[in-house]
Design a protein around this motif. Structure first.
Motif, PDB file in Angstrom:
ATOM      1  N   TYR A  20       0.829  -1.206   0.000  1.00 51.03           N
ATOM      2  CA  TYR A  20       0.000   0.000   0.000  1.00 51.03           C
ATOM      3  C   TYR A  20       0.863   1.256   0.000  1.00 51.03           C
ATOM      4  O   TYR A  20       0.547   2.242  -0.688  1.00 51.03           O
TER       5      TYR A  20
ATOM      6  N   ALA B 291       0.776   4.063  -2.755  1.00 45.65           N
ATOM      7  CA  ALA B 291       0.493   5.454  -2.403  1.00 45.65           C
ATOM      8  C   ALA B 291       1.552   6.378  -2.996  1.00 45.65           C
ATOM      9  O   ALA B 291       1.232   7.479  -3.479  1.00 45.65           O
TER      10      ALA B 291
ATOM     11  N   GLN C 206       0.723   6.876  -6.552  1.00 46.29           N
ATOM     12  CA  GLN C 206      -0.395   7.807  -6.695  1.00 46.29           C
ATOM     13  C   GLN C 206       0.063   9.256  -6.588  1.00 46.29           C
ATOM     14  O   GLN C 206      -0.362  10.122  -7.358  1.00 46.29           O
TER      15      GLN C 206
ATOM     16  N   LEU D 232      -5.220   8.205  -0.814  1.00 45.43           N
ATOM     17  CA  LEU D 232      -4.026   7.411  -1.070  1.00 45.43           C
ATOM     18  C   LEU D 232      -4.228   5.985  -0.566  1.00 45.43           C
ATOM     19  O   LEU D 232      -4.849   5.765   0.481  1.00 45.43           O
ATOM     20  N   MET D 233      -3.684   5.034  -1.282  1.00 47.20           N
ATOM     21  CA  MET D 233      -3.848   3.617  -0.951  1.00 47.20           C
ATOM     22  C   MET D 233      -3.362   3.329   0.479  1.00 47.20           C
ATOM     23  O   MET D 233      -2.246   3.703   0.857  1.00 47.20           O
TER      24      MET D 233
ATOM     25  N   VAL E  28      -4.205   4.533   3.278  1.00 45.42           N
ATOM     26  CA  VAL E  28      -4.179   5.648   4.241  1.00 45.42           C
ATOM     27  C   VAL E  28      -5.584   5.847   4.805  1.00 45.42           C
ATOM     28  O   VAL E  28      -6.487   6.316   4.108  1.00 45.42           O
TER      29      VAL E  28
END
Length: 323
Positions: free
Chosen positions: A115, A119, A122, A141-142, A144
């Motif tokens: 992740y 993020a 991203q 965000l991944m 988060v």
């Protein structure tokens, strides 16, 4: 410190420290705020991520801290940033290498590494390499979630909301007798945090829960700045949402006796009014916890052969450890 607006979040009306519940609060709430920040700024654990406002470095520290003791995170965090110093470097790295680092440093679930890597991608691809500053947008965000997003917004951009984690709930419940209710904790945390000071405030209140208001509290040892206002310190009831059984020792006469012995451990004889504040922060000579109360403790210790109590010629009572 900047004064807070003393206003409550929309829809939060079950518990109101600025309204009908105000009588449970100290008269000078700004003094409470100032005491905590001054305590934190005077001395706190020197974690390296507290010396940066880089959102990437802070995000890495927050993700690593989710399942690992902070002291162990320090070396892993430093090595991670040596390997991938910027969000651009992490985004460009093979995911397998990031996961391998995570596994090799025993940092918990490997999904967190995936992740974190996603993020970073991203941020590079969707935000042109610049982190969003708002907690809500950071949650895009991944991996988060609300807590991590708020931490990054607070510590990187001073743009966060009041942090409410397990430690903060424990602090608020004990210090101000806040009911064990999610909404109440959110309301009180927001009420206490000075407007525009999320960086220092959230660091400070989490530090309080991390070094002083532990499950087994260290009120005096850590010099808790809220002792004079603290409901738990006054009553001896140190239960909390994550501490369902009250430790029998906390607030007991046995604990107070231990504080007397500790205060006299340097071998110097102390007058009552010198000794009293070392035993209880709310000691007042003529009060409930004053000379008469302290003399009772000293006489008990004297009967046990641990302390010597003497009346001096000037009428002053002093105590020292027995030799």
């Amino acid at each position: 410190m900047t004064d807070t607006a003393d206003s409550l979040p929309d829809g939060a009306d079950a518990y109101d420290p600025a309204g009908e519940d105000a009588e449970a609060w100290p008269d000078d709430v700004d003094a409470v705020r100032d005491a905590l920040v001054e305590w934190y700024e005077d001395d706190h654990r020197p974690f390296p991520w507290r010396r940066t406002d880089d959102p990437y470095e802070i995000l890495v520290s927050e993700v690593m801290s989710q399942q690992t003791q902070l002291d162990r995170v320090v070396s892993a965090w430093e090595e991670f940033l040596e390997e991938w110093p910027t969000v651009h470097d992490l985004a460009a790295a093979p995911q397998s290498e990031v996961v391998g680092f995570w596994t090799g440093h025993s940092l918990g679930y490997n999904n967190r590494a995936r992740y974190l890597h996603e993020a970073a991608r991203q941020v590079e691809e969707e935000y042109d390499g610049e982190f969003p500053e708002d907690p809500d947008e950071l949650q895009e965000l991944m991996g988060v979630g609300p807590y991590t997003a708020n931490a990054v917004a607070s510590f990187a951009f001073n743009n966060g909301n009041a942090v409410v984690d397990t430690n903060v709930k424990r602090v608020l419940h004990r210090a101000f007798d806040v009911p064990d209710d999610e909404e109440a904790f959110e309301v009180v945390a927001s009420f206490l945090m000075p407007e525009g000071e999320s960086r220092v405030w959230n660091n400070a209140i989490m530090e309080l829960g991390g070094v002083a208001c532990l499950k087994k509290p260290k009120c005096d040892e850590a010099g808790c700045p809220w002792r004079q206002w603290c409901h738990a310190y006054e009553t001896g009831d140190f239960t909390a949402p994550d501490v369902p059984t009250q430790p029998e020792f906390e607030g007991s006469r046995r604990q107070m006796r231990g504080r007397v012995v500790g205060a006299l451990s340097q071998g110097e004889a102390l007058a009552l009014d010198e000794l009293g504040p070392k035993v209880r922060v709310d000691y007042t000579p003529g009060g409930e916890y004053g000379r008469e109360w302290l003399l009772g403790l000293l006489r008990d210790l004297e009967d046990d052969g641990l302390v010597v109590v003497e009346e001096r010629g000037d009428g002053e009572t002093v105590a020292r450890l027995a030799t």
